[in-house]
Design a protein around this motif. Structure first.
Motif, short mmCIF file in Angstrom:
data_model
loop_
_atom_site.label_atom_id
_atom_site.label_comp_id
_atom_site.label_asym_id
_atom_site.label_seq_id
_atom_site.Cartn_x
_atom_site.Cartn_y
_atom_site.Cartn_z
N ARG A 42 0.83 -1.21 0.00
CA ARG A 42 0.00 0.00 0.00
C ARG A 42 0.86 1.25 0.00
N LEU A 43 1.88 1.28 0.86
CA LEU A 43 2.71 2.49 0.92
C LEU A 43 3.52 2.64 -0.36
N ALA A 44 4.00 1.53 -0.93
CA ALA A 44 4.76 1.60 -2.17
C ALA A 44 3.90 2.13 -3.31
N ARG A 45 2.66 1.67 -3.38
CA ARG A 45 1.78 2.11 -4.47
C ARG A 45 1.28 3.53 -4.27
N ASP A 46 1.07 3.93 -3.03
CA ASP A 46 0.69 5.33 -2.77
C ASP A 46 1.80 6.27 -3.20
N LEU A 47 3.05 5.92 -2.91
CA LEU A 47 4.18 6.74 -3.34
C LEU A 47 4.30 6.75 -4.86
N LEU A 48 3.96 5.65 -5.49
CA LEU A 48 4.04 5.57 -6.95
C LEU A 48 3.12 6.58 -7.60
N ALA A 49 1.94 6.77 -7.03
CA ALA A 49 0.99 7.74 -7.58
C ALA A 49 1.54 9.16 -7.44
N VAL A 50 2.22 9.44 -6.32
CA VAL A 50 2.78 10.77 -6.08
C VAL A 50 3.90 11.07 -7.07
N HIS A 51 4.69 10.05 -7.40
CA HIS A 51 5.89 10.27 -8.20
C HIS A 51 5.75 9.83 -9.66
N HIS A 52 4.52 9.68 -10.11
CA HIS A 52 4.22 9.51 -11.54
C HIS A 52 4.84 8.25 -12.15
N GLY A 53 4.79 7.16 -11.40
CA GLY A 53 5.34 5.91 -11.92
C GLY A 53 4.25 4.92 -12.28
N THR A 54 4.67 3.85 -12.91
CA THR A 54 3.76 2.77 -13.32
C THR A 54 4.28 1.45 -12.80
N GLU A 55 3.43 0.70 -12.13
CA GLU A 55 3.81 -0.63 -11.66
C GLU A 55 3.71 -1.63 -12.80
N ILE A 56 4.80 -2.37 -13.01
CA ILE A 56 4.83 -3.38 -14.06
C ILE A 56 4.72 -4.78 -13.49
N ASP A 57 5.44 -5.03 -12.39
CA ASP A 57 5.43 -6.38 -11.83
C ASP A 57 5.80 -6.29 -10.35
N LYS A 58 5.52 -7.37 -9.61
CA LYS A 58 5.80 -7.41 -8.18
C LYS A 58 6.15 -8.82 -7.74
N THR A 59 7.22 -8.93 -6.92
CA THR A 59 7.53 -10.16 -6.21
C THR A 59 7.78 -9.74 -4.75
N ASP A 60 9.04 -9.86 -4.28
CA ASP A 60 9.38 -9.31 -2.97
C ASP A 60 9.56 -7.79 -3.05
N GLY A 61 9.67 -7.29 -4.24
CA GLY A 61 9.77 -5.86 -4.49
C GLY A 61 8.96 -5.52 -5.72
N PHE A 62 9.36 -4.45 -6.40
CA PHE A 62 8.59 -3.98 -7.54
C PHE A 62 9.48 -3.73 -8.75
N LEU A 63 8.89 -3.90 -9.92
CA LEU A 63 9.46 -3.43 -11.18
C LEU A 63 8.60 -2.25 -11.61
N LEU A 64 9.21 -1.06 -11.66
CA LEU A 64 8.47 0.17 -11.88
C LEU A 64 9.03 0.92 -13.08
N LEU A 65 8.18 1.70 -13.71
CA LEU A 65 8.55 2.46 -14.89
C LEU A 65 8.25 3.93 -14.67
N PHE A 66 9.21 4.78 -15.02
CA PHE A 66 9.05 6.24 -14.89
C PHE A 66 9.49 6.90 -16.19
N GLU A 67 8.86 8.02 -16.52
CA GLU A 67 9.28 8.75 -17.70
C GLU A 67 10.55 9.54 -17.45
N ARG A 68 10.75 9.99 -16.20
CA ARG A 68 11.92 10.81 -15.87
C ARG A 68 12.76 10.14 -14.79
N PRO A 69 14.09 10.14 -14.96
CA PRO A 69 14.95 9.59 -13.91
C PRO A 69 14.76 10.27 -12.56
N LEU A 70 14.49 11.58 -12.55
CA LEU A 70 14.31 12.28 -11.29
C LEU A 70 13.10 11.76 -10.53
#
Length: 202
Positions: A42-70
Motif C-alpha cells: 500500500r505504501l509503495a503504491r501510494d508513493l508511486l501515484a505521487v511520483h508519476h510511476g507505473t507498476e509493471i510487476d511485483k515479487t518481494d519488491g517492484f518493477l516500476l517504470l518512470f518517464e523521468r529519472p528524477l
C-alpha cells in the motif's frame, strides 16, 4: 501498438527488493507477514501515484517504470524513508535495495482475456530491465544505485527541485562487471546524507 511493429520508448526502470524477506516471514509467521506485505504494498503504491510511476510487476519488491529519472530517484528516496518508518513502527527492521537505469524498452500490452486470467497488463522488454535488476542485486539495504545515464539526467534535473529530504548526496562508485553484461558498467548512487555507502570490491 501491434506485435508486428514494436515501438521502443525511452524510460527509467526502477527495480526494488525487500532485503531478507524470507527471514522476515520466518520471524513473523505467515499471518503477520501477510499483513506486513499488504502494508508495504500500500505504501509503495501510494508513493508511486505521487511520483508519476507505473507498476509493471511485483515479487518481494517492484518493477516500476518512470518517464523521468528524477521521478524514479524521488520515489526511491521516499520509499526508503517509508520502509524505515514502517520497520520502526512494527519493531522489525525493514530495508529495500533499488537499482535504476535509463534506456530504451519495448512495451507490449497483454490482451484483456489474459489479464483477466492473471497476466500483467503490460510487458516490458529490453536490456534496461535486466540491467536495473543487476544494479539492484549489487545494492545493500537502503541503497539506490544508478547507471550513468539515469544518474546524469536525474542530477541535472534535481537542481532546485524539492526531493522531500534535508539534502541529497550523489556518489560515483566506479565501473563494475555485472552478470550477463559484456562491458563494465559505471555505478552511481543517490541517497540522503549518512545513507550513501560503499560497495563490495570488484
Amino acid at each position: 501498438m501491434s506485435e508486428s511493429a514494436p515501438v521502443a520508448v525511452l524510460r527509467t526502470i526502477l527495480v526494488t527488493d525487500l532485503v531478507n524477506s524470507t527471514r522476515i516471514v520466518s520471524r513473523l509467521g505467515d499471518e503477520r507477514a501477510f499483513a506486513l506485505s499488504a502494508r508495504h504494498d500500500r505504501l509503495a503504491r501510494d508513493l508511486l501515484a505521487v511520483h508519476h510511476g507505473t507498476e509493471i510487476d511485483k515479487t518481494d519488491g517492484f518493477l516500476l517504470l518512470f518517464e523521468r529519472p528524477l521521478d524514479a530517484v524521488a520515489y526511491a528516496l521516499a520509499y526508503h524513508r517509508a520502509m524505515a518508518a514502517l520497520g520502526a513502527e512494527i519493531g522489525t527492521p525493514l530495508a529495500a535495495r533499488a537499482g535504476a537505469h535509463l534506456g530504451e524498452v519495448f512495451l507490449r500490452p497483454n490482451p484483456p482475456e489474459d489479464v483477466a486470467r492473471g497476466a500483467k497488463p503490460l510487458e516490458v522488454e529490453g536490456l534496461a530491465k535486466p540491467l536495473a535488476a543487476r544494479l539492484m542485486a549489487l545494492a545493500q539495504g537502503g541503497q539506490t544505485l544508478l547507471t550513468r545515464a539515469a544518474f546524469d539526467v536525474a542530477r541535472r534535473s534535481a537542481v532546485g527541485a524539492d526531493l522531500g529530504t534535508g539534502g541529497v548526496r550523489w556518489l560515483a562508485h566506479g565501473a563494475y562487471l555485472l552478470k550477463g553484461v559484456d562491458e563494465p558498467v559505471e555505478v552511481f548512487e543517490v541517497g540522503e546524507p549518512g545513507g550513501v555507502r560503499g560497495l563490495p570490491a570488484l
